[in-house]
Design an enzyme around this catalytic site. Sequence first.
Site, PDB file in Angstrom:
ATOM      1  N   VAL A 348      -6.182  -2.145   5.946  1.00  0.00           N
ATOM      2  CA  VAL A 348      -6.960  -0.907   6.001  1.00  0.00           C
ATOM      3  C   VAL A 348      -6.256   0.177   5.192  1.00  0.00           C
ATOM      4  CG1 VAL A 348      -8.025   0.802   7.504  1.00  0.00           C
ATOM      5  CG2 VAL A 348      -7.797  -1.565   8.288  1.00  0.00           C
ATOM      6  N   TYR A 349      -4.957   0.325   5.411  1.00  0.00           N
ATOM      7  CA  TYR A 349      -4.187   1.325   4.670  1.00  0.00           C
ATOM      8  C   TYR A 349      -4.261   1.057   3.166  1.00  0.00           C
ATOM      9  CZ  TYR A 349      -0.099   3.892   2.959  1.00  0.00           C
ATOM     10  OH  TYR A 349       0.743   4.720   2.254  1.00  0.00           O
TER      11      TYR A 349
END
Length: 469
Positions: A348-349
């Site tokens: 996600v990051y």
Amino acid sequence: MAAAAAVAHLSVHGRLRRSPEHRPSTTTTTTTSSSSSPAHRPSLLRCRAFKQETDGGDRDSDPSEHDARKRRKGPLYKLKAAIQGLAGSRSAAAEVYGGEHQYQRAVEKAEEIFFSVATQLGRYAITMMSSGVVLGVGFQLSGGDSQMNELIWYSWLGGVIIGTMIGANSVLEEHCKAGPRNVVITGSTRGLGKALAREFLLSGDHVVITSRSPESVLQTIKELEENIQEGLSVAKKKERKILSHAKVVGTACDVCKPEDVKKLVNFSINELGSVDIWINNAGTNKGFRPLVTFSDDDITQIVSTNLVGSLLCTREAMNVMQYQEKGGHIFNMDGAGSGGSSTPLTAVYGSTKCGLRQFQGSLLKESRRSKVGVHTASPGMVLTDLLLSGSSIRNKQMFNLICELPETVARTLVPRMRVVKGSGKAINYLTPPRILLALVTAWVRRGRWFDDEGRAVYAAEADRIQELG
């Protein structure tokens, strides 16, 4: 988190007070400052050649001073007389500049410019004379060989041209460094953001710090105040003059919320007058783990903070900067995944950082003719809570090789951010030479930050700052 707005001001000289316009319960404003001793207050000392002459009564009361004035016939005295002659008289000049105080400041400024120009010209003259001596010795050693003389001549000429270019660039860079910048840094109450704020303040800049937590803003400003005062206590005269301009203000802001970002921009303009540099540093990670273990709230918060927050802040900053006379510069922070590479356990990051890189490329073309510069800053791997959250012992062993402390990274990034020009610049800490150095010295770096069991062995932030001071 509720968008409670907390605002805190810091100036190096002043008194503790509470601003009346923020007294309602929904908004709290605190102004903190420390009174400085006279030794901490920088002052401009006028050259004696520009010192105002007193009347006859004073001259009679101090014969030695009267004799000294009689002997003041140097170039600066003549320059002063010429300035007054062009202005008609001292009283007339005071009227032109709007008063005696303004006239004195104008004269002091003229003196400063005069000495700066004279110093640079002197250095250039000495360099030219020295190179001329080297050139003459070269001709003597050549034994009259025409080809050798020609080679020496062109080498000397090329050296003069290159030296002149380097010297001119040095003067321009020094000019660019002068004067305080107005800086806004999101996510600046801890980690790299806090270290960046501290470095800007130590350069004499005006800084706005932000965080979701009003308490964190107030606590951070208190710490930064102590850092400035400690710097003033050990600084030399020139450094004290720079530090005297330092000012920090802060307000609570959730960059995921458009209304909070608008309030942050308005607050910054009201407090600083303009924004020269805006750094989108706010970010979150939620640890190293597979995607399926992330909750809906985790994913929403990561994407909202890292990507949406940067978009919102960039839009609002551009809306302000494009109408400023000198424009401004916006920095978005790179991270793992920015180049499109895979980021297992931080999917996600990584996707948000990859999206920011695409956003940067699109924005560069949109703002090609704008006065606003859009740049990226890549701090590399920094020992912050963002990196360490959820990291394993194996991760920490790798951190020993290529990670650095926030203060180390900030000392490299801030000077380059302050003098950035144009648009589309990439300011990186982890450059190829640093990567090569890390690999070559890998055996020395073992256990630098963490021991074999993953326990931290580096000093706490407060202790590191004290050691740096």
